[in-house]
Enzyme design. Sequence first.
Site, PDB file in Angstrom:
ATOM      1  N   CYS A   8      26.271  62.221 -67.397  1.00  0.00           N
ATOM      2  CA  CYS A   8      27.103  61.891 -66.229  1.00  0.00           C
ATOM      3  C   CYS A   8      28.541  61.725 -66.705  1.00  0.00           C
ATOM      4  CB  CYS A   8      26.571  60.671 -65.483  1.00  0.00           C
ATOM      5  SG  CYS A   8      26.577  59.131 -66.418  1.00  0.00           S
ATOM      6  N   ASN A  11      28.488  57.399 -68.479  1.00  0.00           N
ATOM      7  CA  ASN A  11      27.274  57.021 -69.238  1.00  0.00           C
ATOM      8  C   ASN A  11      26.992  55.518 -69.159  1.00  0.00           C
ATOM      9  OD1 ASN A  11      26.054  57.095 -72.654  1.00  0.00           O
ATOM     10  ND2 ASN A  11      24.963  57.738 -70.836  1.00  0.00           N
ATOM     11  N   CYS A  13      26.087  54.327 -65.711  1.00  0.00           N
ATOM     12  CA  CYS A  13      25.309  54.214 -64.462  1.00  0.00           C
ATOM     13  C   CYS A  13      24.209  55.267 -64.382  1.00  0.00           C
ATOM     14  CB  CYS A  13      26.220  54.327 -63.236  1.00  0.00           C
ATOM     15  SG  CYS A  13      27.470  53.030 -63.110  1.00  0.00           S
ATOM     16  N   ARG A  14      24.550  56.464 -63.926  1.00  0.00           N
ATOM     17  CA  ARG A  14      23.506  57.436 -63.562  1.00  0.00           C
ATOM     18  C   ARG A  14      22.701  57.973 -64.729  1.00  0.00           C
ATOM     19  NH1 ARG A  14      27.493  61.307 -60.597  1.00  0.00           N
ATOM     20  NH2 ARG A  14      28.712  60.495 -62.347  1.00  0.00           N
ATOM     21  N   SER A  15      23.372  58.472 -65.788  1.00  0.00           N
ATOM     22  CA  SER A  15      22.577  59.125 -66.850  1.00  0.00           C
ATOM     23  C   SER A  15      21.730  58.132 -67.644  1.00  0.00           C
ATOM     24  CB  SER A  15      23.439  60.013 -67.759  1.00  0.00           C
ATOM     25  OG  SER A  15      24.403  59.278 -68.451  1.00  0.00           O
ATOM     26  N   ASP A 122      27.769  59.388 -57.201  1.00  0.00           N
ATOM     27  CA  ASP A 122      28.169  58.422 -58.228  1.00  0.00           C
ATOM     28  C   ASP A 122      28.270  57.017 -57.637  1.00  0.00           C
ATOM     29  OD1 ASP A 122      29.239  56.986 -60.280  1.00  0.00           O
ATOM     30  OD2 ASP A 122      30.659  58.559 -60.861  1.00  0.00           O
TER      31      ASP A 122
HETATM   32  P1  4NP Z   1      28.483  57.121 -64.274  1.00  0.00           P
HETATM   33  O1  4NP Z   1      29.508  56.264 -63.407  1.00  0.00           O
HETATM   34  O2  4NP Z   1      29.193  58.439 -64.547  1.00  0.00           O
HETATM   35  O3  4NP Z   1      27.295  57.281 -63.396  1.00  0.00           O
HETATM   36  O4  4NP Z   1      28.215  56.317 -65.524  1.00  0.00           O
HETATM   37  C1  4NP Z   1      30.845  56.013 -63.747  1.00  0.00           C
HETATM   38  C2  4NP Z   1      31.151  55.018 -64.650  1.00  0.00           C
HETATM   39  C3  4NP Z   1      32.471  54.719 -64.948  1.00  0.00           C
HETATM   40  C4  4NP Z   1      33.470  55.442 -64.327  1.00  0.00           C
HETATM   41  C5  4NP Z   1      33.164  56.449 -63.431  1.00  0.00           C
HETATM   42  C6  4NP Z   1      31.840  56.740 -63.153  1.00  0.00           C
HETATM   43  N1  4NP Z   1      34.826  55.124 -64.588  1.00  0.00           N
HETATM   44  O5  4NP Z   1      35.688  55.711 -63.906  1.00  0.00           O
HETATM   45  O6  4NP Z   1      35.111  54.301 -65.462  1.00  0.00           O
END
Ligand code: 4NP
Length: 152
Positions: A8, A11, A13-15, A122
């Site tokens: 993702c 790294n 949340c989703r992955s 997301d």
């Molecule tokens: P992820 O979510 O890609 O599912 O881990 C996010 C985590 C952090 C950020 C964006 C998406 N960020 O902008 O810091």
Amino acid sequence: MIRVTFVCLGNICRSPMAELLFKKMVKERGLTDSFEVTSCGTFSYEDGSPLHDPARETLRAHGVSGDHTARKVTMDDVVKSDYLLVMDESNQSDLTEFAGVAGKGKIYMLMSFTPRGGAVADPWFTHDFEKAYADIEEGCRCFLDFILQKGV
Ligand code: 4NP
């Protein structure tokens, strides 16, 4: 051995949710030794961070435990993985650009294994971790079915 890497953006949340849930699904089928499962992000700004709290709480509410330390994808991930499973179109284009020829034929949208396709929204932006979990659960379940049909 089938090497699966969930990817993702951050790294946190989703992955990692997908990684921990998929490991549980594989374990429940007695297939832990047949899979190597990890996750990473396309960008490095969360490097070293633990799972985002709402992601961990959502997993726990569904009986999934474990932790993960965020890290950015490396060329080693690309070369070693059989499947690089991305969450949305922007992960797909970022990873495709990063991986170059080494990523050819390995990068798939996780939801492309489900009948409805699409992306895992997301939750960092939507704040809807239950919806993300539901998408990830469906994606992981359908991906595992796909692998089992091919033969482990
Ligand atoms: P992820 O979510 O890609 O599912 O881990 C996010 C985590 C952090 C950020 C964006 C998406 N960020 O902008 O810091």
